[in-house]
Design a protein around this motif. Sequence first.
Motif, PDB file in Angstrom:
ATOM      1  N   ARG A 227     -79.643   1.323  65.172  1.00  0.00           N
ATOM      2  CA  ARG A 227     -78.363   0.807  65.666  1.00  0.00           C
ATOM      3  C   ARG A 227     -77.981   1.536  66.949  1.00  0.00           C
ATOM      4  O   ARG A 227     -78.149   2.752  67.066  1.00  0.00           O
ATOM      5  N   ILE A 228     -77.486   0.777  67.919  1.00  0.00           N
ATOM      6  CA  ILE A 228     -76.967   1.332  69.161  1.00  0.00           C
ATOM      7  C   ILE A 228     -75.520   0.890  69.293  1.00  0.00           C
ATOM      8  O   ILE A 228     -75.240  -0.316  69.348  1.00  0.00           O
ATOM      9  N   ALA A 229     -74.607   1.829  69.327  1.00  0.00           N
ATOM     10  CA  ALA A 229     -73.182   1.527  69.454  1.00  0.00           C
ATOM     11  C   ALA A 229     -72.643   2.221  70.699  1.00  0.00           C
ATOM     12  O   ALA A 229     -73.103   3.303  71.072  1.00  0.00           O
ATOM     13  N   GLN A 230     -71.644   1.587  71.327  1.00  0.00           N
ATOM     14  CA  GLN A 230     -71.063   2.141  72.547  1.00  0.00           C
ATOM     15  C   GLN A 230     -69.849   2.998  72.219  1.00  0.00           C
ATOM     16  O   GLN A 230     -69.122   2.724  71.259  1.00  0.00           O
ATOM     17  N   THR A 238     -78.134   5.412  65.911  1.00  0.00           N
ATOM     18  CA  THR A 238     -78.392   5.707  64.503  1.00  0.00           C
ATOM     19  C   THR A 238     -79.875   5.497  64.225  1.00  0.00           C
ATOM     20  O   THR A 238     -80.425   4.438  64.554  1.00  0.00           O
ATOM     21  N   ALA A 239     -80.495   6.494  63.637  1.00  0.00           N
ATOM     22  CA  ALA A 239     -81.925   6.420  63.340  1.00  0.00           C
ATOM     23  C   ALA A 239     -82.157   5.821  61.968  1.00  0.00           C
ATOM     24  O   ALA A 239     -81.301   5.903  61.075  1.00  0.00           O
ATOM     25  N   GLY A 240     -83.323   5.225  61.801  1.00  0.00           N
ATOM     26  CA  GLY A 240     -83.758   4.761  60.494  1.00  0.00           C
ATOM     27  C   GLY A 240     -84.510   5.861  59.764  1.00  0.00           C
ATOM     28  O   GLY A 240     -85.069   6.784  60.377  1.00  0.00           O
ATOM     29  N   ALA A 241     -84.547   5.772  58.456  1.00  0.00           N
ATOM     30  CA  ALA A 241     -85.212   6.784  57.646  1.00  0.00           C
ATOM     31  C   ALA A 241     -86.723   6.728  57.837  1.00  0.00           C
ATOM     32  O   ALA A 241     -87.288   5.687  58.193  1.00  0.00           O
ATOM     33  N   PRO A 242     -87.407   7.854  57.603  1.00  0.00           N
ATOM     34  CA  PRO A 242     -88.874   7.833  57.633  1.00  0.00           C
ATOM     35  C   PRO A 242     -89.422   6.768  56.680  1.00  0.00           C
ATOM     36  O   PRO A 242     -88.858   6.522  55.612  1.00  0.00           O
ATOM     37  N   GLY A 258     -78.795   9.228  59.974  1.00  0.00           N
ATOM     38  CA  GLY A 258     -78.225  10.133  60.963  1.00  0.00           C
ATOM     39  C   GLY A 258     -77.996   9.484  62.307  1.00  0.00           C
ATOM     40  O   GLY A 258     -78.734   8.586  62.710  1.00  0.00           O
ATOM     41  N   THR A 259     -76.944   9.957  63.014  1.00  0.00           N
ATOM     42  CA  THR A 259     -76.546   9.406  64.306  1.00  0.00           C
ATOM     43  C   THR A 259     -76.424  10.531  65.329  1.00  0.00           C
ATOM     44  O   THR A 259     -75.930  11.618  65.017  1.00  0.00           O
ATOM     45  N   GLU A 260     -76.918  10.267  66.549  1.00  0.00           N
ATOM     46  CA  GLU A 260     -76.772  11.210  67.651  1.00  0.00           C
ATOM     47  C   GLU A 260     -76.158  10.492  68.850  1.00  0.00           C
ATOM     48  O   GLU A 260     -76.253   9.267  68.981  1.00  0.00           O
ATOM     49  N   THR A 261     -75.548  11.273  69.736  1.00  0.00           N
ATOM     50  CA  THR A 261     -74.834  10.737  70.889  1.00  0.00           C
ATOM     51  C   THR A 261     -75.635  10.964  72.167  1.00  0.00           C
ATOM     52  O   THR A 261     -76.221  12.035  72.354  1.00  0.00           O
ATOM     53  N   TYR A 262     -75.639   9.942  73.023  1.00  0.00           N
ATOM     54  CA  TYR A 262     -76.416   9.990  74.265  1.00  0.00           C
ATOM     55  C   TYR A 262     -75.585   9.465  75.429  1.00  0.00           C
ATOM     56  O   TYR A 262     -74.663   8.672  75.241  1.00  0.00           O
ATOM     57  N   ASP A 263     -75.966   9.907  76.626  1.00  0.00           N
ATOM     58  CA  ASP A 263     -75.331   9.407  77.844  1.00  0.00           C
ATOM     59  C   ASP A 263     -75.886   8.042  78.249  1.00  0.00           C
ATOM     60  O   ASP A 263     -75.214   7.276  78.929  1.00  0.00           O
ATOM     61  N   GLU A 275     -81.826  -6.961  70.388  1.00  0.00           N
ATOM     62  CA  GLU A 275     -80.548  -7.606  70.090  1.00  0.00           C
ATOM     63  C   GLU A 275     -80.051  -7.248  68.697  1.00  0.00           C
ATOM     64  O   GLU A 275     -78.853  -7.036  68.477  1.00  0.00           O
ATOM     65  N   ARG A 276     -80.958  -7.140  67.736  1.00  0.00           N
ATOM     66  CA  ARG A 276     -80.546  -6.874  66.360  1.00  0.00           C
ATOM     67  C   ARG A 276     -80.131  -5.420  66.134  1.00  0.00           C
ATOM     68  O   ARG A 276     -79.475  -5.127  65.130  1.00  0.00           O
ATOM     69  N   MET A 277     -80.470  -4.523  67.038  1.00  0.00           N
ATOM     70  CA  MET A 277     -80.010  -3.146  66.866  1.00  0.00           C
ATOM     71  C   MET A 277     -78.711  -2.860  67.622  1.00  0.00           C
ATOM     72  O   MET A 277     -78.137  -1.787  67.497  1.00  0.00           O
ATOM     73  N   LEU A 278     -78.216  -3.842  68.377  1.00  0.00           N
ATOM     74  CA  LEU A 278     -77.020  -3.627  69.185  1.00  0.00           C
ATOM     75  C   LEU A 278     -75.747  -3.809  68.378  1.00  0.00           C
ATOM     76  O   LEU A 278     -75.568  -4.818  67.696  1.00  0.00           O
TER      77      LEU A 278
END
Length: 461
Positions: A227-230, A238-242, A258-263, A275-278
């Motif tokens: 998932r990519i959120a603004q 947000t990452a997917g599990a192994p 888990g989720t991490e923040t990026y510029d 499109e489906r991860m947005l």
Amino acid sequence: MRVAVIGAGVAGLVCAYRLTQEGHAPDVYERWPGLGGQAATIDVGGGHLLERYYHHLFTSDRHIAELYDELGMPDELEWRPSSMAFFLEGRSWPFTSPLHLLRFGPLSPPARIRMGLAVLKLQRSAHEVGPFESITARDWIRRSMGEQPYEKVWGPLLRGKFGDRADDISMAWLWGKLTMRRKLEGKEARQELLGYPGRSWEPLFRELQTRIEAGGGRVLIDRPAARIAQRPDGFDVTAGAPGSFRRGHDPQAFEPAGTETYDAVVATVPNDVFERMLDLPLPEAYLARMRSIEYHTALCLLLELDRRFSPYYWTNIADPELPFVGLVEHTNFVEPERYDGRRFLYVANYLAPGDPLLELDPEQLIERYTPGLRKVNPGFDRAWIKQRWLHREPAAQPIVTVGYPERIPPLQTGVPHLILANTTQIYPEDRGTNYAVRLGGEAAEALLSRRLNNVWSETGS
């Protein structure tokens, strides 16, 4: 900047490497438990690696050759003689040199000459793709080569690769194949040379990973982006599990981990996956371009055989009754001694989504393919097969129809600091590792130029 690069294929790894060279810290997210994307390798036993899907380079593939040089690996690439054939009318016809064209029995002598002259004229005089973007390959072949070459050679090949879209394929796609890779003149007209890295592609991927990590980045395999959120100051990824790769390609099927923040974010995944991860809006015009491009799936069966199958490295299947489109005998290109005397054959297919062959397991597919393999080699027996591996890539081949350039989504998505870079944007060339190197560099440039422009305007300078 902290940058999330989605996908550890060639484009993603090169993009991340270029970003570290500029002092940025990329994290590369990869669904597959390995590097390389469509060029990823598998362990076939005995300490040997082979690509999931057959790969080689042409002498015109300078981007990747220059990358090997840049990374201090110039001796990795080996240039080897190739051999090719067409299978039709019950036999394999060698098709490696112009002399083979002159002896090509399925075409009449005048048709052979006309076909060869048409290709030669195209290579010598058609230096721009523009004139070929508004016509189909079918119409150009019929007009320039005649009906017989289309019916015997090009039509079956186009239908094998593009199915019911074959008649819509743009001549721009075939122009790229015929003018940018191999020419029927000079030294290579007599003997084509193709490139392959002596230790598979894996050392290249590992070296890129090492450079990325040395620059402060991370390469996270078996850890897809789900998932990519603004957010006001960037993006949450947000990452997917192994093990998410076992759930397929749909990021919405992945269990969040888990989720991490990026510029900024650079996505190198196919349009539909992106499109489906947005979890953010894209401009409607951009979405329309993404959705307008179709893909065909690569279905690739890799067989280890106990003996040689044919004398050729590459056999194009022009017989419409055979259920596959190509045979790539890797150990007719790289000597079997490299693999302790073992022999490997790829059985290649491109299929529309939903084709019944995509639902078969390896044993079922071998059963379906066996009659066709026996047509090519009547002595073939399933007892020859020692091991088998089956891979499917849903977004392997974009369908390049007339008007394609107007549908290509730009690298800049319309959302600041969100870049898309995938095979649909490689044009007029066809997708491949060489152009993925170029695309990765272009993606980094697109992100950095946008970032610099924003900083410039924000300072009021």
